[in-house]
Motif scaffolding. Sequence first.
Motif, PDB file in Angstrom:
ATOM      1  N   LYS A 104       3.010 -21.236  42.324  1.00 41.11           N
ATOM      2  CA  LYS A 104       1.905 -20.363  42.763  1.00 41.11           C
ATOM      3  C   LYS A 104       1.715 -19.207  41.793  1.00 41.11           C
ATOM      4  O   LYS A 104       0.588 -18.859  41.451  1.00 41.11           O
ATOM      5  CB  LYS A 104       2.173 -19.821  44.177  1.00 41.11           C
ATOM      6  CG  LYS A 104       2.304 -20.880  45.235  1.00 41.11           C
ATOM      7  CD  LYS A 104       1.098 -21.782  45.309  1.00 41.11           C
ATOM      8  CE  LYS A 104       1.327 -22.881  46.309  1.00 41.11           C
ATOM      9  NZ  LYS A 104       0.886 -24.178  45.870  1.00 41.11           N
ATOM     10  N   ARG A 105       2.817 -18.608  41.346  1.00 40.42           N
ATOM     11  CA  ARG A 105       2.724 -17.483  40.405  1.00 40.42           C
ATOM     12  C   ARG A 105       2.097 -17.904  39.077  1.00 40.42           C
ATOM     13  O   ARG A 105       1.414 -17.121  38.434  1.00 40.42           O
ATOM     14  CB  ARG A 105       4.105 -16.876  40.155  1.00 40.42           C
ATOM     15  CG  ARG A 105       4.616 -16.079  41.320  1.00 40.42           C
ATOM     16  CD  ARG A 105       5.982 -15.500  41.037  1.00 40.42           C
ATOM     17  NE  ARG A 105       6.439 -14.714  42.174  1.00 40.42           N
ATOM     18  CZ  ARG A 105       7.700 -14.472  42.447  1.00 40.42           C
ATOM     19  NH1 ARG A 105       8.656 -14.957  41.663  1.00 40.42           N
ATOM     20  NH2 ARG A 105       8.025 -13.763  43.489  1.00 40.42           N
ATOM     21  N   ARG A 106       2.344 -19.148  38.665  1.00 39.76           N
ATOM     22  CA  ARG A 106       1.777 -19.651  37.403  1.00 39.76           C
ATOM     23  C   ARG A 106       0.358 -20.184  37.568  1.00 39.76           C
ATOM     24  O   ARG A 106      -0.292 -20.513  36.588  1.00 39.76           O
ATOM     25  CB  ARG A 106       2.651 -20.781  36.852  1.00 39.76           C
ATOM     26  CG  ARG A 106       3.988 -20.326  36.346  1.00 39.76           C
ATOM     27  CD  ARG A 106       4.731 -21.486  35.747  1.00 39.76           C
ATOM     28  NE  ARG A 106       4.163 -21.770  34.428  1.00 39.76           N
ATOM     29  CZ  ARG A 106       4.842 -22.207  33.391  1.00 39.76           C
ATOM     30  NH1 ARG A 106       6.129 -22.421  33.520  1.00 39.76           N
ATOM     31  NH2 ARG A 106       4.269 -22.438  32.250  1.00 39.76           N
ATOM     32  N   GLY A 107      -0.061 -20.369  38.819  1.00 42.98           N
ATOM     33  CA  GLY A 107      -1.372 -20.938  39.067  1.00 42.98           C
ATOM     34  C   GLY A 107      -1.394 -22.452  38.911  1.00 42.98           C
ATOM     35  O   GLY A 107      -2.439 -23.053  38.685  1.00 42.98           O
ATOM     36  N   THR A 108      -0.232 -23.069  39.047  1.00 46.73           N
ATOM     37  CA  THR A 108      -0.115 -24.522  38.910  1.00 46.73           C
ATOM     38  C   THR A 108      -0.599 -25.202  40.189  1.00 46.73           C
ATOM     39  O   THR A 108      -0.198 -24.833  41.286  1.00 46.73           O
ATOM     40  CB  THR A 108       1.345 -24.927  38.631  1.00 46.73           C
ATOM     41  OG1 THR A 108       1.787 -24.242  37.462  1.00 46.73           O
ATOM     42  CG2 THR A 108       1.483 -26.420  38.440  1.00 46.73           C
ATOM     43  N   VAL A 109      -1.442 -26.206  40.030  1.00 49.49           N
ATOM     44  CA  VAL A 109      -1.956 -26.953  41.166  1.00 49.49           C
ATOM     45  C   VAL A 109      -0.822 -27.764  41.783  1.00 49.49           C
ATOM     46  O   VAL A 109      -0.045 -28.402  41.071  1.00 49.49           O
ATOM     47  CB  VAL A 109      -3.115 -27.881  40.723  1.00 49.49           C
ATOM     48  CG1 VAL A 109      -3.596 -28.746  41.866  1.00 49.49           C
ATOM     49  CG2 VAL A 109      -4.251 -27.062  40.144  1.00 49.49           C
ATOM     50  N   CYS A 110      -0.727 -27.777  43.103  1.00 48.77           N
ATOM     51  CA  CYS A 110       0.346 -28.459  43.825  1.00 48.77           C
ATOM     52  C   CYS A 110       0.203 -29.976  43.696  1.00 48.77           C
ATOM     53  O   CYS A 110      -0.805 -30.560  44.108  1.00 48.77           O
ATOM     54  CB  CYS A 110       0.330 -28.058  45.293  1.00 48.77           C
ATOM     55  SG  CYS A 110       1.656 -28.841  46.240  1.00 48.77           S
ATOM     56  N   LEU A 111       1.219 -30.617  43.146  1.00 50.66           N
ATOM     57  CA  LEU A 111       1.212 -32.065  42.940  1.00 50.66           C
ATOM     58  C   LEU A 111       1.408 -32.834  44.240  1.00 50.66           C
ATOM     59  O   LEU A 111       0.989 -33.983  44.352  1.00 50.66           O
ATOM     60  CB  LEU A 111       2.292 -32.461  41.937  1.00 50.66           C
ATOM     61  CG  LEU A 111       2.137 -31.858  40.536  1.00 50.66           C
ATOM     62  CD1 LEU A 111       3.345 -32.177  39.676  1.00 50.66           C
ATOM     63  CD2 LEU A 111       0.871 -32.357  39.880  1.00 50.66           C
ATOM     64  N   VAL A 112       2.045 -32.211  45.220  1.00 50.38           N
ATOM     65  CA  VAL A 112       2.217 -32.845  46.530  1.00 50.38           C
ATOM     66  C   VAL A 112       0.860 -32.979  47.204  1.00 50.38           C
ATOM     67  O   VAL A 112       0.493 -34.039  47.701  1.00 50.38           O
ATOM     68  CB  VAL A 112       3.188 -32.041  47.426  1.00 50.38           C
ATOM     69  CG1 VAL A 112       3.259 -32.627  48.824  1.00 50.38           C
ATOM     70  CG2 VAL A 112       4.570 -31.962  46.802  1.00 50.38           C
ATOM     71  N   VAL A 113       0.091 -31.895  47.174  1.00 53.71           N
ATOM     72  CA  VAL A 113      -1.214 -31.872  47.841  1.00 53.71           C
ATOM     73  C   VAL A 113      -2.249 -32.694  47.084  1.00 53.71           C
ATOM     74  O   VAL A 113      -2.969 -33.488  47.682  1.00 53.71           O
ATOM     75  CB  VAL A 113      -1.700 -30.411  48.004  1.00 53.71           C
ATOM     76  CG1 VAL A 113      -3.110 -30.366  48.567  1.00 53.71           C
ATOM     77  CG2 VAL A 113      -0.741 -29.630  48.888  1.00 53.71           C
ATOM     78  N   THR A 114      -2.317 -32.530  45.770  1.00 53.07           N
ATOM     79  CA  THR A 114      -3.393 -33.176  45.001  1.00 53.07           C
ATOM     80  C   THR A 114      -3.112 -34.625  44.626  1.00 53.07           C
ATOM     81  O   THR A 114      -4.036 -35.423  44.515  1.00 53.07           O
ATOM     82  CB  THR A 114      -3.692 -32.390  43.711  1.00 53.07           C
ATOM     83  OG1 THR A 114      -2.510 -32.348  42.908  1.00 53.07           O
ATOM     84  CG2 THR A 114      -4.174 -30.988  44.027  1.00 53.07           C
ATOM     85  N   GLN A 115      -1.827 -34.980  44.404  1.00 50.90           N
ATOM     86  CA  GLN A 115      -1.516 -36.331  43.958  1.00 50.90           C
ATOM     87  C   GLN A 115      -0.558 -37.088  44.872  1.00 50.90           C
ATOM     88  O   GLN A 115      -0.286 -38.265  44.646  1.00 50.90           O
ATOM     89  CB  GLN A 115      -0.930 -36.293  42.534  1.00 50.90           C
ATOM     90  CG  GLN A 115      -1.891 -35.734  41.514  1.00 50.90           C
ATOM     91  CD  GLN A 115      -1.266 -35.692  40.127  1.00 50.90           C
ATOM     92  OE1 GLN A 115      -0.533 -36.589  39.746  1.00 50.90           O
ATOM     93  NE2 GLN A 115      -1.567 -34.648  39.375  1.00 50.90           N
ATOM     94  N   GLY A 116      -0.014 -36.413  45.870  1.00 53.89           N
ATOM     95  CA  GLY A 116       0.909 -37.062  46.793  1.00 53.89           C
ATOM     96  C   GLY A 116       2.228 -37.469  46.167  1.00 53.89           C
ATOM     97  O   GLY A 116       2.893 -38.390  46.638  1.00 53.89           O
ATOM     98  N   LEU A 117       2.631 -36.783  45.102  1.00 57.23           N
ATOM     99  CA  LEU A 117       3.879 -37.122  44.401  1.00 57.23           C
ATOM    100  C   LEU A 117       5.090 -36.592  45.166  1.00 57.23           C
ATOM    101  O   LEU A 117       5.024 -35.528  45.773  1.00 57.23           O
ATOM    102  CB  LEU A 117       3.859 -36.554  42.985  1.00 57.23           C
ATOM    103  CG  LEU A 117       2.789 -37.115  42.058  1.00 57.23           C
ATOM    104  CD1 LEU A 117       2.806 -36.388  40.724  1.00 57.23           C
ATOM    105  CD2 LEU A 117       2.981 -38.606  41.845  1.00 57.23           C
ATOM    106  N   CYS A 119       7.623 -34.518  45.270  1.00 54.67           N
ATOM    107  CA  CYS A 119       8.089 -33.313  44.576  1.00 54.67           C
ATOM    108  C   CYS A 119       9.149 -32.604  45.412  1.00 54.67           C
ATOM    109  O   CYS A 119       8.977 -32.416  46.615  1.00 54.67           O
ATOM    110  CB  CYS A 119       6.890 -32.391  44.342  1.00 54.67           C
ATOM    111  SG  CYS A 119       7.275 -30.888  43.443  1.00 54.67           S
ATOM    112  N   LEU A 120      10.236 -32.193  44.776  1.00 52.99           N
ATOM    113  CA  LEU A 120      11.300 -31.466  45.476  1.00 52.99           C
ATOM    114  C   LEU A 120      11.118 -29.954  45.418  1.00 52.99           C
ATOM    115  O   LEU A 120      11.978 -29.215  45.884  1.00 52.99           O
ATOM    116  CB  LEU A 120      12.667 -31.843  44.890  1.00 52.99           C
ATOM    117  CG  LEU A 120      13.123 -33.284  45.086  1.00 52.99           C
ATOM    118  CD1 LEU A 120      14.534 -33.470  44.530  1.00 52.99           C
ATOM    119  CD2 LEU A 120      13.078 -33.694  46.540  1.00 52.99           C
TER     120      LEU A 120
END
Length: 194
Positions: A104-117, A119-120
């Motif tokens: 969130k601090r880096r502004g990185t898009v969440c891979l869980v939400v957008t790609q369903g990967l 992610c731990l």
Amino acid sequence: DAKRIRDIRRQTKTLVTIGACATAGGIQALRNWSDHEEFIASVYAHPEYIETLSTSTPIADHVAVDFELRGCPIDRHQLLEVLAALIADRSPRTPRHSVCIECKRRGTVCLVVTQGLPCLGPVTQAGCGAICPVYDRPCYGCFGPAAQANCPALSTHHLAGKTTETQMIHALRNMNAAANVFQIESDRLESEST
């Protein structure tokens, strides 16, 4: 090594474990779920010369540890913080929140939400700067479990999507496979899938 760490503990005022191998058994903890003799035979030309344990465990399973500096690899700024804290006789101030905060601090898009990967990030302690998600790879859990990591909830979320039980088990059994909450959850998933 177990005898050696007990000797070291007896001689030290403060014991700090450094890195995933020391804090959670490391990548070699994957042997805990397999036949290590088979691994040795397939990797070494002369396995008769190799002496190794059948399991890999964290140092804290054998002796009291005063502080765990996690990571694979560790963060150099955190190492300096731990050394400065020890010199100043105070507790080290290293992150205890999850990797998701770093994303969130880096502004990185969440891979869980957008790609369903699988992610731990939600259950992994921060410290890496969220390097993997920046490059569109899910978090591998290199810094071990975050405080109060809720691995069953994360598994439930991922398994409701396109992640299989096998993929989730493999995600949990990585650099910190023998970290208590990662191990418990991967064992639970494995037992339910058989």
